[in-house]
Design a protein around this motif. Structure first.
Motif, PDB file in Angstrom:
ATOM      1  N   VAL A 188       0.911  -1.263   0.122  1.00 38.73           N
ATOM      2  CA  VAL A 188       0.006   0.001  -0.034  1.00 38.73           C
ATOM      3  C   VAL A 188       0.936   1.291   0.090  1.00 38.73           C
ATOM      4  O   VAL A 188       0.624   2.389  -0.677  1.00 38.73           O
ATOM      5  N   MET A 211      -6.895   6.240  -1.288  1.00 37.02           N
ATOM      6  CA  MET A 211      -5.529   5.642  -0.823  1.00 37.02           C
ATOM      7  C   MET A 211      -5.297   6.097   0.129  1.00 37.02           C
ATOM      8  O   MET A 211      -4.329   5.536   1.040  1.00 37.02           O
ATOM      9  N   LYS A 225      -7.019   5.018   3.406  1.00 31.18           N
ATOM     10  CA  LYS A 225      -6.345   3.356   3.757  1.00 31.18           C
ATOM     11  C   LYS A 225      -5.167   3.497   4.152  1.00 31.18           C
ATOM     12  O   LYS A 225      -4.610   2.550   5.212  1.00 31.18           O
ATOM     13  N   TYR A 226      -4.064   4.246   3.608  1.00 31.62           N
ATOM     14  CA  TYR A 226      -2.505   4.129   4.251  1.00 31.62           C
ATOM     15  C   TYR A 226      -2.578   4.838   5.492  1.00 31.62           C
ATOM     16  O   TYR A 226      -1.873   4.050   6.457  1.00 31.62           O
ATOM     17  N   ASP A 241       2.185   1.773  -3.465  1.00 30.81           N
ATOM     18  CA  ASP A 241       1.093   2.308  -4.157  1.00 30.81           C
ATOM     19  C   ASP A 241       0.858   3.827  -4.244  1.00 30.81           C
ATOM     20  O   ASP A 241       0.610   4.528  -4.946  1.00 30.81           O
ATOM     21  N   PHE A 242       0.776   4.083  -2.895  1.00 31.28           N
ATOM     22  CA  PHE A 242       0.683   5.564  -2.496  1.00 31.28           C
ATOM     23  C   PHE A 242       1.783   6.566  -3.065  1.00 31.28           C
ATOM     24  O   PHE A 242       1.412   7.565  -3.499  1.00 31.28           O
ATOM     25  N   GLU A 276      -9.460   8.683  -6.265  1.00 30.47           N
ATOM     26  CA  GLU A 276      -8.692   7.482  -5.902  1.00 30.47           C
ATOM     27  C   GLU A 276      -7.458   7.534  -4.902  1.00 30.47           C
ATOM     28  O   GLU A 276      -7.189   6.784  -4.071  1.00 30.47           O
TER      29      GLU A 276
END
Length: 621
Positions: A8, A123, A126-127, A11-12, A119
Motif C-alpha cells: 500500500v 488510498m 487507507k494508508y 502504491d501511494f 482514488e
C-alpha cells in the motif's frame, strides 16, 4: 512490518508521483483577492481538525489500553475501527489543508483529474488507517522490542532506505516534466525495494513469531521472579524494621525472660504443692477408712453391750441399788454411742469430699487428647482452578483438621488463607472457575464423604475459618473458651499439625503463654527456629487440651531477630461465640455463570482484612 502495508505504501508513492505529474499540466484557477479569506478559512479548519484529532486519539488510546487488559467485545472492536477510520480521514484532510495553505498564490487552487483525486484520497485514507494500525500494533508489542532488536534494526534500515527512496521519488516527481526516464528508474527501484521488503517482512514475521514464543516463556519466568523479589523486599523491610527496634526490645526481652523464669518457678512450686495435696488426700482417705472401720466395730460392741445390759436389767429387777448403778453405766454408754454416731457422720462427709478430690485428681492425671483427636480428625481436600493470562493456576490441597460442635452445629475448623490456598499469594483469586471441598474420614476407608456448600469466617477473628459439615461418623470435640483456658492454666496443651493425620504433635508446656487480659483472645507459641528438632507451629495448626478440648487455631506467624526466631499466634474462641454472626462464603456457582462469584467477592473483602489484622497485631512493627 506486514507485507500488505508495504505494498500500500508503494502504491501511494506511485499515485502521488502521478498526481504531481498531472497536476503540473492541469488547469489552474486564479482566486485573486479571495486568497486572504481562504487562508483564514484554512487556518480555522486546520485548528478544528487538530482538536477533533486530539479527541479521537484520546478515545482510541483508552480502547487500546482496555485491549491490553482484556479482549475487546465486538461492539468495542467496531468502535475502535471507526475511530481509526475517522482519525485517518481527518489526518488526510489536515494534510491537504496544510498543503493548500502552503501553496503560493499563483498555484493556489491547483486541481488534478476528478477520478484520480478520489482514488488518491481513498488510498491516502487507507494508508493512514494502516499506518495507525501499525502504530497500535507497535504499542501493543512494545515489551517485545528488547528481544527483537536485530529484526528491528533490519526493519529500521529498510525504513530509512524507503524514506530515501521516497525523497528521491519526490525529487523525481518534481523533475518528471523534464526527465521521463528518471521516473522509470525510480519505478524499477521501487519494485526492487518492494521485493526486498517483502522478503525481509516474511523473514521478520517468522523470527518475530519465534521471538514471541520465547518471550512468553521469559515473561512467565519474569513474573515468578517479580513475585519472589516482592517477597524478598517485604522480608528485607521487615528485617530493617526489626533491626531498628532490636535495641529497644532487648530490655523488654530480658524482663520477659525474668517473668518467664518466675512463672516457671511458680509452676514448679504449684506442681509440687499439687502432688503433696494428692499424697495428703490419699493418707487422709486411708485414715478415714481406718476410723470408719473402728467406728463400725465400736458400734457393734455398743450394740452387744446394750443387749447385755438389757439382759442384766431383766435379771436384776429385784436388786434396785445394783440396777441403778447399771442404769447410770448404761447412760454413759449411750452418750458415748451418740458421740460415736456423730463421729461416723463427720467421717462419712470427709470421706465423700476425699472421694470427690480423688476423682478430680484422677481426671487431671488422665490424658484423653490422642483418643479424642483420633475420633474427631477429618480429611479436607480442596480442588481449585483460577484462570490466568498464560497458564491457569490449579491446586489440590489436603489438610487434616478436627471436627467441632458449637451450639448444636458441626464444623471443621482451620485458618482462612490455608483453607482457600491463598497463604502465599499477594492478591485473592479473581477468576475461579473450579472449586470443590470434600470432607471425609482421616483414613479414607469409610464411605461417608461430605461436600460442604458454605465456608464461614468468624466474626471475632476473620482468620478463623469454619467449614460446616453434616456427617455423624466423627466424634466432635467440645470448644473451650479463652476465659476457660485462662482459668485452667496453660499446662498440658498439645500442638497438632494440619499437614499430617496425628503423626506430628508436641506438648507445649514451656513454649506457650496467654494474653494478660480479663478476656484473653489469643495465646503465643514460641518456635525455636534454625535447625532445632522442636515442632514449629504454622498457620492452620491447632491446639487441644489434655482432656481433648479444642483450645484454638494458629492464625499467624511472626519472625524477628533476622528471621532466627518465630512466634505463632493462636486465636481463642470467646465464651459467647455464635456461628450465626460469621461471614458466610458461598461455595457454588450461580446458574449460567462461569465463575464462583460469591467466593470471589467475599475473598476480595476478607483477604485484605486478614492481612491488615495480622500486620496490626504484630508485636514488632
Amino acid at each position: 512490518m506486514n507485507k500488505s502495508i508495504l505494498i500500500v505504501i508503494c502504491d501511494f508513492i506511485v499515485l502521488s508521483m502521478m498526481t504531481l505529474i498531472l497536476g503540473l499540466d492541469g488547469p489552474q484557477r486564479n482566486i485573486g483577492g479571495n486568497a486572504d479569506a481562504e487562508g483564514r478559512t484554512v487556518a480555522v479548519l486546520a485548528e478544528q481538525l487538530a482538536d477533533r484529532n486530539a479527541e479521537l486519539e484520546s478515545a482510541r488510546r483508552q480502547l487500546q489500553e482496555l485491549r491490553r487488559n482484556r479482549p475487546l467485545t465486538a461492539e468495542e472492536t467496531a468502535k475502535l475501527n471507526e475511530l481509526t477510520r475517522q482519525l485517518a480521514q481527518n489526518s488526510v484532510t489536515a494534510a491537504e489543508v496544510e498543503k493548500t495553505a502552503s501553496l503560493p498564490d499563483e498555484k493556489y487552487g491547483e486541481l488534478s483529474a476528478a477520478d484520480l483525486k478520489r482514488e488518491l484520497d481513498a488510498m491516502k485514507v487507507k494508508y493512514e488507517m494502516l499506518r495507525l494500525e501499525a502504530k497500535s500494533s507497535g504499542e501493543d508489542a512494545a515489551y517485545l522490542k528488547a528481544a527483537a532488536e536485530a529484526e528491528a534494526g533490519k526493519l529500521a534500515d529498510s525504513e530509512r532506505e524507503l524514506a530515501i527512496l521516497r525523497a528521491k521519488a519526490v525529487e523525481t516527481g518534481n523533475a518528471l516534466t523534464a526527465a521521463e526516464r528518471a521516473k522509470l528508474a525510480v519505478e524499477e527501484k521501487l519494485i526492487a525495494t518492494e521485493q526486498r521488503l517483502a522478503a525481509t517482512a516474511t523473514e521478520a514475521d517468522t523470527k518475530l513469531s519465534a521471538t514471541q514464543a520465547d518471550l512468553a516463556a521469559q515473561i512467565a519466568v519474569l513474573n515468578r521472579a517479580k513475585a519472589d523479589l516482592a517477597r524478598k523486599h517485604e522480608e528485607l523491610d521487615a528485617a530493617r524494621k526489626e533491626l531498628v527496634s532490636t535495641r529497644g526490645e532487648a530490655g523488654a526481652y530480658a524482663d520477659d525472660v525474668k517473668k518467664a523464669q518466675l512463672q516457671l518457678s511458680f509452676t514448679g512450686g504449684k506442681l509440687a504443692t499439687t502432688e503433696k495435696e494428692l499424697a495428703d488426700a490419699r493418707g487422709q482417705l486411708e485414715r478415714i477408712r481406718r476410723e470408719a472401720t473402728a467406728g463400725e466395730i465400736e458400734l457393734a460392741d455398743a450394740k452387744r453391750q446394750v443387749s447385755s445390759l438389757q439382759t442384766v436389767l431383766k435379771r436384776a429387777v429385784g436388786d434396785l441399788s445394783s440396777a441403778r448403778t447399771e442404769i447410770n453405766g448404761l447412760k454413759v454408754k449411750e452418750v458415748e454411742l451418740a458421740t460415736t454416731r456423730e463421729k461416723l457422720a463427720a467421717n462419712s462427709a470427709e470421706l465423700d469430699a476425699a472421694r470427690e478430690k480423688l476423682i478430680k485428681a484422677e481426671a487431671d492425671l488422665r490424658s484423653d487428647v490422642m483418643l479424642c483427636y483420633a475420633g474427631s480428625v477429618r480429611t479436607v481436600i480442596l480442588k481449585l482452578a483460577d484462570r490466568r493470562t498464560l497458564v491457569d493456576h490449579t491446586a489440590e490441597v489436603t489438610s487434616y483438621l478436627p471436627e467441632l460442635e458449637c451450639n448444636g452445629r458441626r464444623f471443621v475448623a482451620g485458618e482462612l488463607l490455608t483453607m482457600t490456598e491463598m497463604e502465599n499469594t499477594n492478591s485473592p483469586y479473581a477468576k475461579v472457575y473450579d472449586l470443590e471441598y470434600s470432607v471425609g474420614p482421616a483414613d479414607r476407608a469409610a464411605p461417608e464423604i461430605c461436600t460442604p456448600q458454605t465456608l464461614l469466617s468468624a466474626q471475632f477473628d476473620p482468620r478463623v475459618a469454619l467449614l460446616e459439615v453434616n456427617t455423624s461418623a466423627a466424634k466432635p470435640l467440645p470448644v473451650i473458651s479463652g476465659d476457660a483456658v485462662k482459668q485452667r492454666g496453660i499446662k498440658d496443651l498439645y500442638l497438632f499439625k494440619r499437614t499430617s493425620p496425628g503423626t506430628e504433635s508436641a506438648l507445649l508446656d514451656s513454649r506457650i503463654s496467654i494474653e494478660a487480659a480479663e478476656h484473653p483472645s489469643f495465646m503465643i507459641i514460641r518456635n525455636a527456629g534454625g535447625r532445632s528438632s522442636e515442632l514449629p507451629a504454622a498457620p492452620g495448626d491447632f491446639v487441644l487440651t489434655r482432656q481433648g478440648e479444642f483450645a484454638g487455631v494458629v492464625v499467624a506467624v511472626e519472625k524477628f531477630d533476622f528471621n532466627t526466631k518465630e512466634e505463632a499466634r493462636v486465636a481463642l474462641f470467646p465464651a459467647n461465640f455464635a456461628a450465626e454472626a460469621a461471614t458466610v462464603i458461598g461455595l457454588g456457582k450461580k446458574p449460567g455463570s462461569e465463575y464462583y462469584g460469591d467466593f470471589i467477592e467475599k475473598m476480595n473483602t476478607l483477604f485484605p482484612a486478614v492481612r491488615d489484622l495480622t500486620k496490626k497485631q504484630s508485636a514488632r512493627k
